[in-house]
Motif scaffolding. Structure first.
Motif, short mmCIF file in Angstrom:
data_model
loop_
_atom_site.label_atom_id
_atom_site.label_comp_id
_atom_site.label_asym_id
_atom_site.label_seq_id
_atom_site.Cartn_x
_atom_site.Cartn_y
_atom_site.Cartn_z
N ARG A 139 12.90 6.58 0.10
CA ARG A 139 12.27 6.84 -1.21
C ARG A 139 11.91 5.54 -1.92
O ARG A 139 10.86 5.45 -2.57
CB ARG A 139 13.21 7.68 -2.08
CG ARG A 139 12.54 8.29 -3.31
CD ARG A 139 11.59 9.41 -2.95
NE ARG A 139 12.28 10.57 -2.40
CZ ARG A 139 11.68 11.51 -1.67
NH1 ARG A 139 10.40 11.44 -1.38
NH2 ARG A 139 12.38 12.53 -1.19
N ASP A 140 12.77 4.54 -1.82
CA ASP A 140 12.50 3.27 -2.50
C ASP A 140 11.24 2.61 -1.92
O ASP A 140 10.41 2.08 -2.66
CB ASP A 140 13.71 2.33 -2.42
CG ASP A 140 14.35 2.23 -1.04
OD1 ASP A 140 13.92 2.96 -0.11
OD2 ASP A 140 15.27 1.40 -0.87
N ILE A 141 11.07 2.70 -0.61
CA ILE A 141 9.90 2.09 0.02
C ILE A 141 8.64 2.91 -0.28
O ILE A 141 7.57 2.36 -0.55
CB ILE A 141 10.13 1.96 1.54
CG1 ILE A 141 11.23 0.91 1.79
CG2 ILE A 141 8.84 1.59 2.27
CD1 ILE A 141 11.64 0.78 3.23
N GLN A 142 8.78 4.23 -0.27
CA GLN A 142 7.64 5.10 -0.61
C GLN A 142 7.13 4.75 -2.01
O GLN A 142 5.93 4.62 -2.24
CB GLN A 142 8.07 6.57 -0.55
CG GLN A 142 6.94 7.55 -0.86
CD GLN A 142 7.46 8.96 -1.09
OE1 GLN A 142 8.60 9.17 -1.49
NE2 GLN A 142 6.61 9.93 -0.85
N ARG A 143 8.04 4.57 -2.96
CA ARG A 143 7.65 4.24 -4.34
C ARG A 143 7.02 2.85 -4.41
O ARG A 143 6.00 2.65 -5.07
CB ARG A 143 8.87 4.29 -5.26
CG ARG A 143 9.33 5.71 -5.56
CD ARG A 143 10.00 5.80 -6.94
NE ARG A 143 10.30 7.19 -7.27
CZ ARG A 143 11.51 7.75 -7.10
NH1 ARG A 143 12.50 7.04 -6.63
NH2 ARG A 143 11.69 9.01 -7.42
N ALA A 144 7.60 1.89 -3.70
CA ALA A 144 7.13 0.51 -3.79
C ALA A 144 5.75 0.34 -3.15
O ALA A 144 4.91 -0.40 -3.64
CB ALA A 144 8.13 -0.42 -3.12
N ASP A 145 5.53 1.06 -2.03
CA ASP A 145 4.29 0.87 -1.27
C ASP A 145 3.12 1.68 -1.81
O ASP A 145 1.97 1.39 -1.49
CB ASP A 145 4.49 1.31 0.19
CG ASP A 145 5.25 0.30 1.02
OD1 ASP A 145 5.74 -0.70 0.45
OD2 ASP A 145 5.37 0.51 2.24
N VAL A 146 3.39 2.73 -2.56
CA VAL A 146 2.39 3.73 -2.97
C VAL A 146 1.91 4.53 -1.75
O VAL A 146 2.02 5.74 -1.70
CB VAL A 146 1.20 3.10 -3.74
CG1 VAL A 146 0.24 4.21 -4.20
CG2 VAL A 146 1.70 2.29 -4.93
N GLN A 147 1.37 3.83 -0.72
CA GLN A 147 1.06 4.51 0.54
C GLN A 147 2.37 5.02 1.16
O GLN A 147 3.40 4.37 1.07
CB GLN A 147 0.40 3.53 1.52
CG GLN A 147 -0.94 2.99 1.04
CD GLN A 147 -2.04 4.03 1.09
OE1 GLN A 147 -2.04 4.87 1.97
NE2 GLN A 147 -2.97 3.97 0.15
N PHE A 148 2.31 6.19 1.80
CA PHE A 148 3.54 6.81 2.31
C PHE A 148 3.92 6.33 3.72
O PHE A 148 5.02 6.62 4.19
CB PHE A 148 3.37 8.33 2.40
CG PHE A 148 3.36 9.05 1.07
CD1 PHE A 148 3.25 8.35 -0.13
CD2 PHE A 148 3.46 10.42 1.02
CE1 PHE A 148 3.23 9.03 -1.35
CE2 PHE A 148 3.45 11.12 -0.18
CZ PHE A 148 3.34 10.41 -1.38
N THR A 149 3.01 5.62 4.40
CA THR A 149 3.18 5.38 5.84
C THR A 149 4.54 4.79 6.21
O THR A 149 5.26 5.33 7.05
CB THR A 149 2.07 4.45 6.36
OG1 THR A 149 0.82 5.01 6.00
CG2 THR A 149 2.15 4.28 7.86
#
Ligand code: MG
Length: 247
Positions: A139-149
């Motif tokens: 979840r932290d990476i999804q939020r930080a990247d905006v892109q979900f990949t």
């Protein structure tokens, strides 16, 4: 019919499960005379897709719990097929994330090539069956990247299984997710913003769906963090339970 995939002496096979019996099938899913029992084979994920198409925010309560609006048309993203693991295999927490969460979902398995399904066609004729899927998310990476990949595609982030159920009306079945036996997510597929026939037709107009492709239909509310040592179970009524330890 309950379809599974397995490996024996390094060779993959497709089977129909009847109780504890695995009847080996040909490519057209016709039973042969060959029969195995689960302890004689290694089970594989039940599908081997060219892509895993995921639908985000398809349950209003889940969209709200993450502070998002319900989308006006299905929000699609892809998960790397290399993330797929079978029921029983371990979900690995990558060192890049401090917040890996479960998302228990009903998954659609495509049965035949589908491109631009017409309004006069029944999208369900393109569906082979259904299974359980855990759309594991950093979840932290999804939020930080905006892109979900990146947040959605680490290795082991796509447990699917245990079997594909082909004879099931999934318009209103219960989807539950537990961590160490405690219920965290408890929804019904009737709560989906975009129902299954709508999703299959819509996605077929964005990209060609191939036999074996997987569509993850979105998660009910209640997503939460998983930690090493946990056991996460996704159960879809009428299909079974996808069970994965966390490492
Ligand atoms: Mg999801």
């Amino acid at each position: 019919m309950r379809i599974c995939r397995f490996e024996r002496y390094g060779r993959p096979g497709i089977g129909i499960m009847e109780g504890e019996e695995i009847w080996v099938c040909d490519e057209n899913l016709q039973k042969t005379e060959e029969l195995w029992y689960p302890d004689e084979v290694s089970m594989l994920p039940p599908a081997n897709p060219t892509k895993v198409v995921c639908v985000g925010r398809n349950y209003a309560e889940h969209a709200a719990e993450l502070g998002n609006e319900v989308p006006k048309s299905p929000l699609l993203f892809l998960k790397a097929p290399s993330a797929i693991i079978r029921s029983g295999a371990a979900i690995g927490i990558p060192e890049q994330s401090q917040q890996v969460e479960h998302e228990g979902e009903l998954a659609i398995i495509i049965g035949k090539r589908a491109k631009n399904i017409g309004n006069d066609e029944d999208p369900l004729t393109y569906v082979l069956g259904y299974t359980c899927l855990n759309d594991v998310t950093a979840r932290d990476i999804q939020r930080a990247d905006v892109q979900f990949t990146r947040g959605k595609s680490f290795d082991t982030f796509c447990p699917i299984g245990p079997v594909i159920e082909t004879d099931l009306d999934v318009s209103d079945v219960r989807v539950t997710t537990t961590v160490n036996g405690e219920i965290r997510q408890d929804g019904r597929t009737s709560q989906m913003v975009f129902p299954i026939p709508y999703l299959v037709r819509y996605i077929s107009r964005q990209m060609t769906l191939m036999p074996g492709d997987v569509i993850a239909t979105g998660t009910p509310s209640g997503v939460s963090k998983m930690n090493p040592g946990d056991v996460c179970e996704v159960t879809v009524e009428g299909i079974g339970t996808l069970r994965n330890p966390v490492k």
